[in-house]
Scaffold this motif. Structure first.
Motif, PDB file in Angstrom:
ATOM      1  N   VAL A  54     -11.581   6.236  12.506  1.00 50.27           N
ATOM      2  CA  VAL A  54     -10.223   6.393  11.959  1.00 50.27           C
ATOM      3  C   VAL A  54      -9.206   6.373  13.101  1.00 50.27           C
ATOM      4  CG1 VAL A  54      -8.690   7.844  10.568  1.00 50.27           C
ATOM      5  CG2 VAL A  54     -11.091   7.689   9.977  1.00 50.27           C
ATOM      6  N   LEU A  55      -9.553   7.023  14.218  1.00 48.72           N
ATOM      7  CA  LEU A  55      -8.651   7.016  15.377  1.00 48.72           C
ATOM      8  C   LEU A  55      -8.416   5.580  15.855  1.00 48.72           C
ATOM      9  CD1 LEU A  55      -7.031   8.382  17.626  1.00 48.72           C
ATOM     10  CD2 LEU A  55      -9.157   8.764  18.870  1.00 48.72           C
ATOM     11  N   ALA A  56      -9.503   4.792  15.902  1.00 50.03           N
ATOM     12  CA  ALA A  56      -9.355   3.391  16.310  1.00 50.03           C
ATOM     13  C   ALA A  56      -8.444   2.650  15.342  1.00 50.03           C
ATOM     14  CB  ALA A  56     -10.718   2.716  16.378  1.00 50.03           C
ATOM     15  N   SER A  57      -8.570   2.951  14.048  1.00 48.32           N
ATOM     16  CA  SER A  57      -7.726   2.246  13.075  1.00 48.32           C
ATOM     17  C   SER A  57      -6.266   2.670  13.200  1.00 48.32           C
ATOM     18  CB  SER A  57      -8.248   2.456  11.648  1.00 48.32           C
ATOM     19  OG  SER A  57      -7.855   3.698  11.149  1.00 48.32           O
ATOM     20  N   GLU A  58      -6.021   3.926  13.573  1.00 50.46           N
ATOM     21  CA  GLU A  58      -4.625   4.376  13.771  1.00 50.46           C
ATOM     22  C   GLU A  58      -4.026   3.723  15.018  1.00 50.46           C
ATOM     23  OE1 GLU A  58      -3.232   5.881  11.474  1.00 50.46           O
ATOM     24  OE2 GLU A  58      -4.819   6.904  10.366  1.00 50.46           O
ATOM     25  N   LEU A  59      -4.806   3.708  16.106  1.00 52.53           N
ATOM     26  CA  LEU A  59      -4.326   3.024  17.310  1.00 52.53           C
ATOM     27  C   LEU A  59      -4.087   1.546  16.988  1.00 52.53           C
ATOM     28  CD1 LEU A  59      -6.558   4.376  20.245  1.00 52.53           C
ATOM     29  CD2 LEU A  59      -4.186   4.933  19.775  1.00 52.53           C
ATOM     30  N   GLY A  60      -4.999   0.987  16.191  1.00 50.71           N
ATOM     31  CA  GLY A  60      -4.865  -0.415  15.791  1.00 50.71           C
ATOM     32  C   GLY A  60      -3.582  -0.663  15.020  1.00 50.71           C
ATOM     33  N   GLY A  61      -3.243   0.262  14.134  1.00 48.52           N
ATOM     34  CA  GLY A  61      -2.003   0.126  13.361  1.00 48.52           C
ATOM     35  C   GLY A  61      -0.783   0.107  14.270  1.00 48.52           C
ATOM     36  N   ALA A  62      -0.777   1.008  15.258  1.00 46.50           N
ATOM     37  CA  ALA A  62       0.351   1.044  16.205  1.00 46.50           C
ATOM     38  C   ALA A  62       0.403  -0.249  17.019  1.00 46.50           C
ATOM     39  CB  ALA A  62       0.215   2.250  17.132  1.00 46.50           C
ATOM     40  N   CYS A  63      -0.772  -0.758  17.403  1.00 48.93           N
ATOM     41  CA  CYS A  63      -0.819  -2.023  18.170  1.00 48.93           C
ATOM     42  C   CYS A  63      -0.317  -3.190  17.312  1.00 48.93           C
ATOM     43  CB  CYS A  63      -2.248  -2.321  18.628  1.00 48.93           C
ATOM     44  SG  CYS A  63      -2.865  -1.149  19.833  1.00 48.93           S
ATOM     45  N   VAL A  64      -0.706  -3.190  16.034  1.00 46.39           N
ATOM     46  CA  VAL A  64      -0.258  -4.275  15.152  1.00 46.39           C
ATOM     47  C   VAL A  64       1.259  -4.220  14.982  1.00 46.39           C
ATOM     48  CG1 VAL A  64      -0.333  -5.145  12.787  1.00 46.39           C
ATOM     49  CG2 VAL A  64      -2.443  -4.574  13.942  1.00 46.39           C
ATOM     50  N   ALA A  65       1.818  -3.017  14.911  1.00 46.02           N
ATOM     51  CA  ALA A  65       3.284  -2.896  14.799  1.00 46.02           C
ATOM     52  C   ALA A  65       3.942  -3.607  15.984  1.00 46.02           C
ATOM     53  CB  ALA A  65       3.692  -1.424  14.755  1.00 46.02           C
ATOM     54  N   LEU A  66       3.371  -3.411  17.158  1.00 43.88           N
ATOM     55  CA  LEU A  66       3.920  -4.077  18.346  1.00 43.88           C
ATOM     56  C   LEU A  66       3.672  -5.584  18.296  1.00 43.88           C
ATOM     57  CD1 LEU A  66       2.914  -1.353  20.934  1.00 43.88           C
ATOM     58  CD2 LEU A  66       5.241  -2.062  20.395  1.00 43.88           C
ATOM     59  N   GLN A  67       2.528  -5.967  17.735  1.00 44.25           N
ATOM     60  CA  GLN A  67       2.246  -7.406  17.590  1.00 44.25           C
ATOM     61  C   GLN A  67       3.255  -8.063  16.644  1.00 44.25           C
ATOM     62  OE1 GLN A  67      -1.847  -8.802  16.663  1.00 44.25           O
ATOM     63  NE2 GLN A  67      -0.900 -10.025  15.054  1.00 44.25           N
ATOM     64  N   LEU A  68       3.568  -7.369  15.547  1.00 46.26           N
ATOM     65  CA  LEU A  68       4.529  -7.921  14.586  1.00 46.26           C
ATOM     66  C   LEU A  68       5.887  -8.135  15.255  1.00 46.26           C
ATOM     67  CD1 LEU A  68       3.730  -5.712  11.448  1.00 46.26           C
ATOM     68  CD2 LEU A  68       3.149  -8.117  11.758  1.00 46.26           C
ATOM     69  N   LEU A  69       6.232  -7.209  16.123  1.00 44.19           N
ATOM     70  CA  LEU A  69       7.545  -7.255  16.769  1.00 44.19           C
ATOM     71  C   LEU A  69       7.622  -8.319  17.861  1.00 44.19           C
ATOM     72  CD1 LEU A  69       9.997  -5.465  16.212  1.00 44.19           C
ATOM     73  CD2 LEU A  69       9.326  -4.045  18.142  1.00 44.19           C
TER      74      LEU A  69
ATOM     75  N   TYR B 104      -1.922  -6.955   8.055  1.00 44.09           N
ATOM     76  CA  TYR B 104      -0.609  -6.319   8.147  1.00 44.09           C
ATOM     77  C   TYR B 104       0.531  -7.344   8.133  1.00 44.09           C
ATOM     78  CZ  TYR B 104      -2.729  -1.788   9.172  1.00 44.09           C
ATOM     79  OH  TYR B 104      -3.436  -0.623   9.080  1.00 44.09           O
ATOM     80  N   GLU B 105       0.247  -8.578   8.589  1.00 45.84           N
ATOM     81  CA  GLU B 105       1.295  -9.614   8.591  1.00 45.84           C
ATOM     82  C   GLU B 105       1.842  -9.821   7.174  1.00 45.84           C
ATOM     83  OE1 GLU B 105      -1.416  -9.836  10.326  1.00 45.84           O
ATOM     84  OE2 GLU B 105      -0.959 -10.666  12.307  1.00 45.84           O
ATOM     85  N   GLN B 106       0.962  -9.689   6.191  1.00 46.36           N
ATOM     86  CA  GLN B 106       1.393  -9.866   4.801  1.00 46.36           C
ATOM     87  C   GLN B 106       2.149  -8.628   4.307  1.00 46.36           C
ATOM     88  OE1 GLN B 106      -2.796 -10.723   3.900  1.00 46.36           O
ATOM     89  NE2 GLN B 106      -2.099 -12.498   2.759  1.00 46.36           N
ATOM     90  N   ALA B 107       1.661  -7.462   4.697  1.00 46.88           N
ATOM     91  CA  ALA B 107       2.322  -6.222   4.269  1.00 46.88           C
ATOM     92  C   ALA B 107       3.738  -6.132   4.823  1.00 46.88           C
ATOM     93  CB  ALA B 107       1.498  -5.022   4.711  1.00 46.88           C
ATOM     94  N   ALA B 108       3.957  -6.743   5.995  1.00 44.66           N
ATOM     95  CA  ALA B 108       5.270  -6.653   6.649  1.00 44.66           C
ATOM     96  C   ALA B 108       6.384  -7.280   5.826  1.00 44.66           C
ATOM     97  CB  ALA B 108       5.206  -7.321   8.020  1.00 44.66           C
ATOM     98  N   LEU B 109       6.013  -8.060   4.800  1.00 46.00           N
ATOM     99  CA  LEU B 109       7.028  -8.724   3.975  1.00 46.00           C
ATOM    100  C   LEU B 109       7.561  -7.820   2.868  1.00 46.00           C
ATOM    101  CD1 LEU B 109       5.050 -12.057   3.541  1.00 46.00           C
ATOM    102  CD2 LEU B 109       7.189 -11.840   4.814  1.00 46.00           C
TER     103      LEU B 109
ATOM    104  N   ALA C   8       8.024   2.098  10.567  1.00 46.92           N
ATOM    105  CA  ALA C   8       7.224   3.022   9.745  1.00 46.92           C
ATOM    106  C   ALA C   8       5.748   2.936  10.137  1.00 46.92           C
ATOM    107  CB  ALA C   8       7.400   2.690   8.263  1.00 46.92           C
ATOM    108  N   LEU C   9       5.251   1.718  10.277  1.00 43.44           N
ATOM    109  CA  LEU C   9       3.837   1.536  10.644  1.00 43.44           C
ATOM    110  C   LEU C   9       3.562   2.115  12.035  1.00 43.44           C
ATOM    111  CD1 LEU C   9       1.052   0.193   9.982  1.00 43.44           C
ATOM    112  CD2 LEU C   9       1.888  -1.846  11.142  1.00 43.44           C
ATOM    113  N   GLY C  10       4.423   1.776  12.983  1.00 46.18           N
ATOM    114  CA  GLY C  10       4.216   2.218  14.364  1.00 46.18           C
ATOM    115  C   GLY C  10       4.260   3.728  14.496  1.00 46.18           C
TER     116      GLY C  10
END
Lengths: 405, 98
Positions: free
Chosen positions: A94-109, A254-259, A276-278
């Protein structure tokens, strides 16, 4: 006045800290795939987590112990270590998935792949824990987490159909893709009743030195904080159902959720989603790292406390350092964050009994709780929900794995 | 070219059995994602970095699925975003909409 402010802050931080990668991923996928029909799963999880959070606060106040510490004392180390180890492994995922979510937020940006962000994000989480205090970690990130209220605002801006939303609270099975529907249902319940949440809350009550005068405030924080927090998770389902499902977009990444917030807020919608995701994932990563370090330190009787300088609780600090490093390695291996999130949430639901059953035994033990033992209602709600979630998870996870091959 | 790709997808879809339902749904979802991303990008509502990576992911997903031909128009959209050519992206979207 100080106590009222404390309660208000507790409720606000519970709301701001409610959403995490698990809630966002499961709710976005549920809303985009099945409309409002999985709202009931959030409701079931919320009722259970209200009881569990209230119980964990009450336990620490009355007994003066944290849950992990007391479970070890009550059942002995040998009986305790296997379920504890399983819970720790799931916590790590779960920790990896939370870190992953924060990383994806940065990827989206930025467009830069999430793996590149794994080390910087992990370092930021570690630095905040190393330098920060418990209040900074808990209150700071949760106050920033209030940005997640944008999902609730979006529900009103989008003019969702309230009657249809109401129908979503009645459990039902769709005519097609039932295994995936059940998998999502348990993932949602797993995301809502994350054991780290009440383990963290219990340790927090000790860190904040709650005494018997906090019994009533604890109830308010659990009830109001979790109820309003779950409204945000429900709003993610509704927003995804209104904005993505009609276009045929089924969230897998997450790319789809960002819409999903764009129809409500225009160009701000994208940045609100990223924020919000980050923030939600960063806050959850901090709490999870701490909760895991708390558990391990309490299990082995080490010195622990986020308010202590790292050199005064060296093994505690080393534990969260290693957990964060291990979680970053999982991301560097290239595991897709949303898939990791969904599976870790379903696994959380499956191993829930391992954390909850011993805790329930303690809550009914007069040696620890005196006259403040659990009532029948608390026991019944928690046993029913946890057993149901674990059973569905046992069936749904293999079916989901077989279906995705 | 984009229209041909759409036609290929429709023909394949028409001939598919139940087993492919999941793949069809997936292709439909990623195609819809690509169109939404491109529409929002042409309106300046999402940054180019996001639009490029989302379109690349959509093209990759479509290329790996049962209907790889559907990836071609999405790749063209990605190219238009890379060149910051909003007019070309709008033209492609119009063609896909026909």
């Amino acid at each position: 006045v100080k106590k009222i402010l404390g309660v208000a802050l507790g409720i606000v931080t519970s709301i701001g800290g409610f959403l995490d990668a698990g809630s966002i991923a499961t709710s976005a996928q549920a809303g985009s795939s099945y409309g409002y029909s999985l709202l009931w799963a959030v409701l079931v999880g919320t009722v259970c987590v209200i009881f569990l959070v209230e119980m964990s606060g009450r336990f620490s106040i009355v007994s003066g112990h944290t849950i992990t510490d007391a479970v070890r004392k009550r059942f002995g180390f040998a009986a305790f270590i296997v379920p504890f180890g399983a819970s720790l492994l799931v916590n790590l995922l779960v920790l990896a998935s939370e870190l992953g979510g924060a990383c994806v937020a940065l990827q989206l940006l930025t467009g830069i792949r999430f793996q590149v962000w794994a080390i910087p994000v992990a370092a930021a989480v570690w630095l905040l824990l190393w330098l920060g205090t418990f209040d900074v970690v808990e209150d700071g990130t949760a106050l920033l987490g209030l940005v997640t209220l944008c999902f609730v605002v979006a529900v009103f801006l989008l003019g969702a159909e309230w009657r249809e939303i109401g129908r979503g609270f009645v459990p039902s099975l769709p005519a097609h893709e039932q295994p995936h529907y059940l998998f999502l249902a348990v993932s949602i319940i797993g995301a809502t009743i994350a054991p780290y949440l009440f383990l963290f809350y219990s340790s927090g009550a000790i860190e904040d030195k709650w005494d018997m005068s906090y019994l009533v405030p604890n109830r308010f924080i659990a009830l109001l904080g979790m109820s309003f927090g779950s409204l945000i998770a429900m709003s993610v389902i509704v927003v995804a159902a209104v904005t993505l499902q009609p276009h045929g977009v089924r969230v897998e990444q997450y790319e789809q959720a960002a819409l999903m917030l764009l129809p409500a807020f225009g160009s701000w919608g994208f940045y609100l989603f990223v924020a919000a995701l980050g923030v939600a994932c960063l806050g959850a990563a901090l709490e999870l790292s701490l909760a895991t370090a708390y558990s391990l330190a309490q299990a082995f009787g080490w010195q622990w406390g986020e308010n202590l300088e790292p050199r005064k609780a060296a093994r505690f600090a080393a534990t969260y350092t290693l957990c964060i490093a291990a979680a970053a390695l999982i991301l560097l291996a290239g595991v897709e964050p949303m898939k990791l999130t969904l599976f870790s949430m379903a696994l959380t639901a499956m191993v829930l009994p391992l954390s909850v059953v011993p805790f329930l035994v303690l809550m009914n033990d007069r040696q620890f709780m005196g006259e403040h033992v659990n009532g029948r209602l608390s026991n019944a709600v928690v046993v029913f929900t946890v057993a149901l979630a674990a059973l569905i998870a046992l069936v749904a996870i293999p079916l989901e794995i077989l279906g995705s091959q | 070219m984009a229209r041909h790709a759409v036609l290929v997808v429709l023909l394949v879809l028409a001939g598919c059995g139940k087993d492919e339902a999941k793949e069809i749904e997936k292709a439909r979802s990623w195609s819809a994602t690509a169109i939404l991303v491109a529409e929002h990008w042409t309106r300046g509502e999402v940054p180019s970095a996001y639009a490029r990576s989302a379109l690349k992911k959509a093209a990759d997903q479509l290329a790996q699925g049962l209907f790889p031909a559907a990836a071609a128009p999405v790749a063209e959209l990605e190219l238009a975003v890379a060149r910051e050519d909003r007019a070309a992206a709008r033209r492609l979207l119009d063609e896909l909409g026909r």
